[in-house]
Design a protein around this motif. Structure first.
Motif, PDB file in Angstrom:
ATOM      1  N   LEU A  59       1.229 -26.582 -12.338  1.00 51.28           N
ATOM      2  CA  LEU A  59       0.798 -26.619 -10.943  1.00 51.28           C
ATOM      3  C   LEU A  59      -0.276 -25.567 -10.675  1.00 51.28           C
ATOM      4  CD1 LEU A  59       4.158 -27.122  -8.989  1.00 51.28           C
ATOM      5  CD2 LEU A  59       2.421 -28.823  -9.533  1.00 51.28           C
ATOM      6  N   ALA A  60      -0.121 -24.393 -11.290  1.00 57.02           N
ATOM      7  CA  ALA A  60      -1.134 -23.342 -11.131  1.00 57.02           C
ATOM      8  C   ALA A  60      -2.485 -23.801 -11.689  1.00 57.02           C
ATOM      9  CB  ALA A  60      -0.675 -22.063 -11.826  1.00 57.02           C
ATOM     10  N   LEU A  61      -2.453 -24.495 -12.822  1.00 54.02           N
ATOM     11  CA  LEU A  61      -3.695 -25.013 -13.406  1.00 54.02           C
ATOM     12  C   LEU A  61      -4.333 -26.068 -12.502  1.00 54.02           C
ATOM     13  CD1 LEU A  61      -2.646 -25.272 -17.167  1.00 54.02           C
ATOM     14  CD2 LEU A  61      -4.271 -23.669 -16.157  1.00 54.02           C
ATOM     15  N   CYS A  62      -3.489 -26.874 -11.845  1.00 49.12           N
ATOM     16  CA  CYS A  62      -4.022 -27.846 -10.875  1.00 49.12           C
ATOM     17  C   CYS A  62      -4.794 -27.122  -9.765  1.00 49.12           C
ATOM     18  CB  CYS A  62      -2.882 -28.661 -10.257  1.00 49.12           C
ATOM     19  SG  CYS A  62      -2.122 -29.869 -11.373  1.00 49.12           S
ATOM     20  N   CYS A  63      -4.221 -26.030  -9.272  1.00 50.20           N
ATOM     21  CA  CYS A  63      -4.881 -25.251  -8.219  1.00 50.20           C
ATOM     22  C   CYS A  63      -6.191 -24.652  -8.706  1.00 50.20           C
ATOM     23  CB  CYS A  63      -3.947 -24.150  -7.717  1.00 50.20           C
ATOM     24  SG  CYS A  63      -2.568 -24.758  -6.727  1.00 50.20           S
ATOM     25  N   ILE A  64      -6.211 -24.189  -9.950  1.00 47.45           N
ATOM     26  CA  ILE A  64      -7.445 -23.621 -10.513  1.00 47.45           C
ATOM     27  C   ILE A  64      -8.532 -24.689 -10.599  1.00 47.45           C
ATOM     28  CG2 ILE A  64      -8.468 -22.641 -12.608  1.00 47.45           C
ATOM     29  CD1 ILE A  64      -5.770 -21.208 -13.068  1.00 47.45           C
ATOM     30  N   ALA A  65      -8.158 -25.895 -11.028  1.00 45.54           N
ATOM     31  CA  ALA A  65      -9.121 -26.997 -11.089  1.00 45.54           C
ATOM     32  C   ALA A  65      -9.680 -27.296  -9.702  1.00 45.54           C
ATOM     33  CB  ALA A  65      -8.459 -28.243 -11.681  1.00 45.54           C
ATOM     34  N   LEU A  66      -8.815 -27.234  -8.677  1.00 46.33           N
ATOM     35  CA  LEU A  66      -9.273 -27.468  -7.304  1.00 46.33           C
ATOM     36  C   LEU A  66     -10.218 -26.362  -6.828  1.00 46.33           C
ATOM     37  CD1 LEU A  66      -6.093 -28.787  -5.472  1.00 46.33           C
ATOM     38  CD2 LEU A  66      -8.161 -30.055  -6.012  1.00 46.33           C
ATOM     39  N   VAL A  67      -9.930 -25.122  -7.230  1.00 51.97           N
ATOM     40  CA  VAL A  67     -10.807 -23.999  -6.863  1.00 51.97           C
ATOM     41  C   VAL A  67     -12.200 -24.216  -7.440  1.00 51.97           C
ATOM     42  CG1 VAL A  67     -11.243 -21.542  -7.203  1.00 51.97           C
ATOM     43  CG2 VAL A  67      -8.952 -22.319  -6.588  1.00 51.97           C
ATOM     44  N   SER A 114     -13.589 -27.035  -8.378  1.00 47.98           N
ATOM     45  CA  SER A 114     -14.237 -28.215  -7.777  1.00 47.98           C
ATOM     46  C   SER A 114     -14.691 -27.936  -6.357  1.00 47.98           C
ATOM     47  CB  SER A 114     -13.256 -29.398  -7.791  1.00 47.98           C
ATOM     48  OG  SER A 114     -12.877 -29.697  -9.115  1.00 47.98           O
ATOM     49  N   THR A 115     -13.893 -27.189  -5.611  1.00 43.55           N
ATOM     50  CA  THR A 115     -14.274 -26.851  -4.231  1.00 43.55           C
ATOM     51  C   THR A 115     -15.476 -25.926  -4.210  1.00 43.55           C
ATOM     52  OG1 THR A 115     -11.954 -27.066  -3.563  1.00 43.55           O
ATOM     53  CG2 THR A 115     -13.416 -25.926  -2.047  1.00 43.55           C
ATOM     54  N   LYS A 116     -15.527 -25.002  -5.156  1.00 41.95           N
ATOM     55  CA  LYS A 116     -16.646 -24.053  -5.232  1.00 41.95           C
ATOM     56  C   LYS A 116     -17.983 -24.780  -5.382  1.00 41.95           C
ATOM     57  CE  LYS A 116     -18.459 -20.252  -8.060  1.00 41.95           C
ATOM     58  NZ  LYS A 116     -18.240 -19.422  -9.272  1.00 41.95           N
ATOM     59  N   TYR A 117     -17.969 -25.885  -6.158  1.00 39.41           N
ATOM     60  CA  TYR A 117     -19.216 -26.609  -6.405  1.00 39.41           C
ATOM     61  C   TYR A 117     -19.400 -27.782  -5.439  1.00 39.41           C
ATOM     62  CZ  TYR A 117     -19.715 -23.944 -10.695  1.00 39.41           C
ATOM     63  OH  TYR A 117     -19.861 -22.931 -11.594  1.00 39.41           O
ATOM     64  N   SER A 118     -18.565 -27.859  -4.409  1.00 40.50           N
ATOM     65  CA  SER A 118     -18.670 -28.948  -3.434  1.00 40.50           C
ATOM     66  C   SER A 118     -19.450 -28.489  -2.207  1.00 40.50           C
ATOM     67  CB  SER A 118     -17.278 -29.408  -3.009  1.00 40.50           C
ATOM     68  OG  SER A 118     -16.687 -28.460  -2.137  1.00 40.50           O
ATOM     69  N   VAL A 138      -4.530 -25.113   2.285  1.00 38.80           N
ATOM     70  CA  VAL A 138      -3.770 -26.346   2.557  1.00 38.80           C
ATOM     71  C   VAL A 138      -3.453 -27.081   1.261  1.00 38.80           C
ATOM     72  CG1 VAL A 138      -3.856 -28.621   3.655  1.00 38.80           C
ATOM     73  CG2 VAL A 138      -4.701 -26.613   4.871  1.00 38.80           C
ATOM     74  N   ALA A 139      -4.434 -27.158   0.346  1.00 37.55           N
ATOM     75  CA  ALA A 139      -4.223 -27.843  -0.936  1.00 37.55           C
ATOM     76  C   ALA A 139      -3.136 -27.153  -1.748  1.00 37.55           C
ATOM     77  CB  ALA A 139      -5.536 -27.888  -1.728  1.00 37.55           C
ATOM     78  N   THR A 140      -3.138 -25.817  -1.737  1.00 41.52           N
ATOM     79  CA  THR A 140      -2.103 -25.066  -2.454  1.00 41.52           C
ATOM     80  C   THR A 140      -0.740 -25.296  -1.820  1.00 41.52           C
ATOM     81  OG1 THR A 140      -3.730 -23.361  -3.028  1.00 41.52           O
ATOM     82  CG2 THR A 140      -1.401 -22.768  -3.227  1.00 41.52           C
ATOM     83  N   PRO A 151      -2.935 -31.591 -14.743  1.00 40.43           N
ATOM     84  CA  PRO A 151      -4.058 -30.644 -14.841  1.00 40.43           C
ATOM     85  C   PRO A 151      -5.040 -31.006 -15.960  1.00 40.43           C
ATOM     86  CG  PRO A 151      -1.998 -29.622 -15.583  1.00 40.43           C
ATOM     87  CD  PRO A 151      -1.635 -30.905 -14.920  1.00 40.43           C
ATOM     88  N   LEU A 152      -4.552 -31.616 -17.047  1.00 36.48           N
ATOM     89  CA  LEU A 152      -5.471 -32.074 -18.100  1.00 36.48           C
ATOM     90  C   LEU A 152      -6.428 -33.116 -17.519  1.00 36.48           C
ATOM     91  CD1 LEU A 152      -3.015 -32.469 -21.129  1.00 36.48           C
ATOM     92  CD2 LEU A 152      -4.553 -30.560 -20.646  1.00 36.48           C
ATOM     93  N   PHE A 153      -5.876 -34.043 -16.740  1.00 32.57           N
ATOM     94  CA  PHE A 153      -6.702 -35.056 -16.074  1.00 32.57           C
ATOM     95  C   PHE A 153      -7.686 -34.408 -15.100  1.00 32.57           C
ATOM     96  CE2 PHE A 153      -6.788 -37.039 -11.811  1.00 32.57           C
ATOM     97  CZ  PHE A 153      -7.734 -38.036 -12.046  1.00 32.57           C
ATOM     98  N   LEU A 154      -7.213 -33.440 -14.297  1.00 30.88           N
ATOM     99  CA  LEU A 154      -8.078 -32.816 -13.295  1.00 30.88           C
ATOM    100  C   LEU A 154      -9.263 -32.097 -13.937  1.00 30.88           C
ATOM    101  CD1 LEU A 154      -5.490 -31.351 -10.741  1.00 30.88           C
ATOM    102  CD2 LEU A 154      -6.934 -33.367 -10.479  1.00 30.88           C
ATOM    103  N   PHE A 155      -9.002 -31.371 -15.025  1.00 33.61           N
ATOM    104  CA  PHE A 155     -10.107 -30.665 -15.683  1.00 33.61           C
ATOM    105  C   PHE A 155     -11.053 -31.655 -16.361  1.00 33.61           C
ATOM    106  CE2 PHE A 155      -7.481 -26.811 -15.252  1.00 33.61           C
ATOM    107  CZ  PHE A 155      -8.459 -25.922 -14.833  1.00 33.61           C
ATOM    108  N   ALA A 156     -10.501 -32.731 -16.930  1.00 33.49           N
ATOM    109  CA  ALA A 156     -11.356 -33.756 -17.540  1.00 33.49           C
ATOM    110  C   ALA A 156     -12.279 -34.369 -16.498  1.00 33.49           C
ATOM    111  CB  ALA A 156     -10.488 -34.834 -18.195  1.00 33.49           C
TER     112      ALA A 156
END
Length: 523
Positions: free
Chosen positions: A57-65, A67-71, A85-87, A110-115
């Motif tokens: 779950l922590a890795l999922c949050c990192i992937a979101l961070v 992606s949000t940074k580059y959005s 909110v996402a966390t 998280p593997l899917f999210l980073f891919a």
């Protein structure tokens, strides 16, 4: 389900069949990798799976961070608010810790999210696709996600469609991505059909009921935010329908806007929404005939709540905060409802948590019963009595753990393990206690007493070869063991003689306190 793999791992002779564990349409060698690490590093420690789940779950949050940074939200206050909110959604306690195949599927997310992050970035910056995408996507599909990998196909397909619409051409990297995706799916199906049945759980009887499928899908979407405890506290489905409707409603606008205008960072959130939607729709189609309560399955949440995350991103990124109109008001209200539902899910799950520790103790207490005292189990066909798996497999697994000093049978500092005892030390009439000592123990000592209670109590104490010992509290006891496993069972189920007491607001059937337990290598 992973018993054969663990047995072969211990013997040092792992077969291809046992490694690629199959359950219906699911292929889960990924959990065997997790189990192997747990075996070699921690002797199958019970806390390892929840720790892995938390890390995923922590890795999922990192992937979101990332992606949000580059959005378009970037490193702004709105971006930070979205991440909060996402966390909240991702770390919700409605995501109860998983184990077994559910844990493997959760690690695949998280593997899917980073891919997908690496794939979407290749379009955003117009560069070649990172090799990480080609490494992570097959790993997620073949080893971890199981049947939930259908979401990967939906995510990659929708992302590529948006890019084709934008560029009016088919990029070479889209063709390569689809080729790799097709190869992964083909390999998955080949391995699965070798050892299992791909459509084993296809619906029977009614094959299509639009309204039943719709209600199932709405409930699944709502449960991704509310969890199951809300329904358990008050069995009503309207909060799930409302939450699910809000999520599907804004997902339509998300697709309309993000496909038409895939700005920097939008492709990622379009893809993770498609992942959840694909799984919700396919599961609803294949599982609606099992009844709508099946949509509340907590193992689905980690796959379905990406829909809520993507909707929140859409709402945060499209609300005109300086010039709010009626549509923006609807967006703000919807966002507030989603957050409130998430908080309410936390609240209900927190209330439920006080019962979980006793349930876990009862669950663990079944292991020694399966090993030595199976006759105590009233109904061996009820999975609630056999560690949530069929009796023969569960008993085989417990025997392997015991014979190899693993999991609860791994004795630290030669201290006894007491299973089934309440957290405050009580033996209860409806829950036997087992005392487990290390191999080589020749005698077990313990004390049993009823504080401030004048009534005597008779309790049955059994060893593997002696089933007729009866003791009367209050006593300090010494049991010699002769050519038998060092396990004792304390059974107070005969209430006529055990004289359980229910006092005050405590609804438990309290019999006696068990303590001062010692294992001795001398008779």
């Amino acid at each position: 389900m992973h018993v054969d793999f663990l047995d072969e791992l211990i013997r040092g002779d792992v077969s291809f069949k046992s490694f690629f564990t199959v359950f219906a349409e699911h292929l889960f060698p990924g959990y065997n990798l997790i189990l192997a690490l747990n075996y070699y590093a921690f002797d199958v420690w019970g806390g390892f799976d929840p720790a892995v789940y938390g890390i995923s779950l922590a890795l999922c949050c990192i992937a979101l961070v990332f992606s949000t940074k580059y959005s378009e939200l970037g490193n702004t206050n709105l971006g930070r608010a979205f991440l909060v909110v996402a966390t909240l959604l991702l770390f919700s306690t409605t995501n109860n810790p998983q184990w077994g195949m559910a844990l493997a599927a959760a690690v695949g997310v998280p593997l899917f999210l980073f891919a997908i992050y690496f794939f979407s970035r290749s379009f955003d910056v117009n560069k070649n696709v990172s090799m990480y995408f080609y490494l992570l996507m097959p790993l997620a599909i073949i080893f971890f996600l199981g049947g939930y990998a259908v979401g990967v196909a939906g995510a990659v397909g929708l992302m590529c469609m948006a890019q084709v619409i934008k560029s009016r051409s088919v990029d070479k990297k889209i063709i390569v991505a689809f080729a790799v995706l097709a190869l992964c799916i083909a390999l998955y199906v080949i391995i699965l059909t070798q050892y299992g049945v791909l459509l084993k759980n296809k619906p029977t009887g009614k094959t299509f009921d639009f309204f039943a499928i719709l209600k199932f899908a709405l409930t699944m979407a709502g449960a991704s935010v509310l969890g199951k405890a809300v329904f358990e506290a008050s069995p009503q489905f309207w909060p799930y329908y409302l939450c699910g409707f809000i999520l599907f409603f804004w997902t339509i606008f998300l697709y309309k806007n993000f496909i038409r205008d895939p700005k920097k960072g939008r492709l990622f959130f379009l893809a993770i929404s498609a992942y959840s939607i694909s799984n919700i729709l396919l599961i609803s189609l294949f599982r609606f005939s099992n009844g709508i309560e099946g949509a509340l399955g907590q193992w689905y949440n980690v796959h379905t709540k990406l829909m809520a995350v993507s909707v929140c991103f859409y709402l945060f990124s499209t609300i005109k905060w300086r010039r709010i109109d009626i549509r923006d008001v609807c967006k703000v209200v919807s966002l507030a409802i989603i957050v409130l539902f998430a908080v309410f899910g936390y609240y209900r799950d927190w209330n439920k948590s006080k019962y979980i520790s006793n349930w876990k103790q009862q669950f663990v207490a079944q292991a020694p019963l399966l090993l030595v005292f199976p006759d105590v189990l009233k109904d061996k066909t009820n999975l609630m009595n056999t560690m949530l798996w069929n009796y023969d497999e569960a008993r085989k697994g417990v025997r392997i753990l015991y014979d190899n000093n693993l999991s609860m049978f791994h004795f630290e500092n030669k201290e006894p393990v007491i299973a089934g005892r309440a957290s405050d030390g009580w033996l209860m009439a409806d829950q036997p206690i087992t005392i487990l000592c290390p191999v080589g123990t020749k005698a077990i000592d313990f004390k049993i007493w009823r504080p401030e209670i004048s009534l005597s109590s008779t309790i049955v104490v059994r060893s593997e070869n002696n089933k007729n010992n009866r003791i009367v509290g209050n006593e300090q006891l010494h049991f010699n063991l002769i050519n038998e496993r060092p396990i004792l069972l304390l059974d107070a189920s005969n209430e006529a003689v055990s004289q359980p007491i229910i006092s005050g607001g405590d609804s438990r059937k309290l019999v006696a306190i068990v303590g001062n337990v010692h294992c001795s290598t001398n008779s």
